[in-house]
Design a protein around this motif. Sequence first.
Motif, PDB file in Angstrom:
ATOM      1  N   TYR A  78      41.436 134.614  -2.696  1.00  0.00           N
ATOM      2  CA  TYR A  78      42.831 134.235  -2.348  1.00  0.00           C
ATOM      3  C   TYR A  78      43.399 132.923  -2.386  1.00  0.00           C
ATOM      4  O   TYR A  78      44.282 132.299  -2.958  1.00  0.00           O
ATOM      5  CB  TYR A  78      43.376 135.113  -1.439  1.00  0.00           C
ATOM      6  N   PHE A  79      42.591 132.187  -1.314  1.00  0.00           N
ATOM      7  CA  PHE A  79      42.960 130.755  -1.230  1.00  0.00           C
ATOM      8  C   PHE A  79      43.119 130.219  -2.391  1.00  0.00           C
ATOM      9  O   PHE A  79      43.651 129.085  -2.806  1.00  0.00           O
ATOM     10  CB  PHE A  79      42.334 130.253   0.244  1.00  0.00           C
ATOM     11  N   SER A  80      41.763 130.281  -3.049  1.00  0.00           N
ATOM     12  CA  SER A  80      41.514 129.476  -4.105  1.00  0.00           C
ATOM     13  C   SER A  80      42.446 129.672  -5.561  1.00  0.00           C
ATOM     14  O   SER A  80      43.031 128.725  -5.965  1.00  0.00           O
ATOM     15  CB  SER A  80      40.229 129.639  -4.945  1.00  0.00           C
ATOM     16  N   GLN A  81      43.124 130.970  -5.545  1.00  0.00           N
ATOM     17  CA  GLN A  81      44.273 131.088  -6.243  1.00  0.00           C
ATOM     18  C   GLN A  81      45.475 130.500  -6.129  1.00  0.00           C
ATOM     19  O   GLN A  81      46.348 130.004  -6.844  1.00  0.00           O
ATOM     20  CB  GLN A  81      44.433 132.696  -6.515  1.00  0.00           C
ATOM     21  N   GLU A  82      45.815 130.382  -4.615  1.00  0.00           N
ATOM     22  CA  GLU A  82      47.011 129.973  -4.125  1.00  0.00           C
ATOM     23  C   GLU A  82      47.074 128.404  -4.428  1.00  0.00           C
ATOM     24  O   GLU A  82      48.239 127.893  -4.863  1.00  0.00           O
ATOM     25  CB  GLU A  82      47.165 130.024  -2.783  1.00  0.00           C
ATOM     26  N   ILE A  83      45.804 127.699  -4.411  1.00  0.00           N
ATOM     27  CA  ILE A  83      46.065 126.270  -4.238  1.00  0.00           C
ATOM     28  C   ILE A  83      45.475 125.705  -6.026  1.00  0.00           C
ATOM     29  O   ILE A  83      45.671 124.406  -6.216  1.00  0.00           O
ATOM     30  CB  ILE A  83      45.001 125.682  -3.456  1.00  0.00           C
ATOM     31  N   SER A  84      45.010 126.727  -6.870  1.00  0.00           N
ATOM     32  CA  SER A  84      44.516 125.890  -8.284  1.00  0.00           C
ATOM     33  C   SER A  84      45.670 125.327  -9.041  1.00  0.00           C
ATOM     34  O   SER A  84      45.309 124.110  -9.462  1.00  0.00           O
ATOM     35  CB  SER A  84      44.006 127.223  -8.930  1.00  0.00           C
ATOM     36  N   GLN A  85      46.626 125.784  -8.935  1.00  0.00           N
ATOM     37  CA  GLN A  85      47.806 125.210  -9.967  1.00  0.00           C
ATOM     38  C   GLN A  85      48.228 124.077  -8.921  1.00  0.00           C
ATOM     39  O   GLN A  85      48.663 122.875  -9.748  1.00  0.00           O
ATOM     40  CB  GLN A  85      48.913 126.198 -10.117  1.00  0.00           C
ATOM     41  N   ILE A  86      48.572 124.304  -7.730  1.00  0.00           N
ATOM     42  CA  ILE A  86      49.240 123.091  -6.753  1.00  0.00           C
ATOM     43  C   ILE A  86      48.446 121.875  -6.762  1.00  0.00           C
ATOM     44  O   ILE A  86      48.902 120.741  -6.755  1.00  0.00           O
ATOM     45  CB  ILE A  86      49.286 123.713  -5.452  1.00  0.00           C
TER      46      ILE A  86
END
Length: 119
Positions: A78-86
Motif C-alpha cells: 500500500y505504501f509503495s503504491q502511495e509513493i511510487s508516482q510522487i
Amino acid sequence: MSLILCKKHGEVGLIPTVSAMLSHGIKQETVIADDIGITHIKLIDEGELLGEKIYFFHNKFDNLKPFYLIDDDKSDQYFSQEISQIFSGGGHCVYCFKEYMEQIKFDLNNLPAPSGLTI
C-alpha cells in the motif's frame, strides 16, 4: 546513500526521500516552509522496530498521510503504491536541500524520525 553530481556542490549525497514536485519547487526557489509536508514511516517486522524514516513532499501537489506503519506485506505494498508516482524522479542534493530549508526557515532539527540528511 546514493551519490549525485550537483552543479553547485560536485559529487555529493542524494536524499531520495524528497518528492519530485518538492525537488522541482526547490530548484525553482518557489517553495515556502508551509508548502512542505512530512510523512513519518515506521518499519516493523514481527514486533521489532527495524527503522524509521521521514519523507518530504509538497503539500500543494502531493497527497500523503502524516504517518505510515509498515508491519506486513499488505501495508508495504500500500505504501509503495502511495509513493511510487510522487517520488519517481525525486530526490535532491543533501547540501542544497539543507541550505534551502535553512533559507526558508524550515526546522529540520525536530523531526519525529531520522531524515536521511547525513552528510
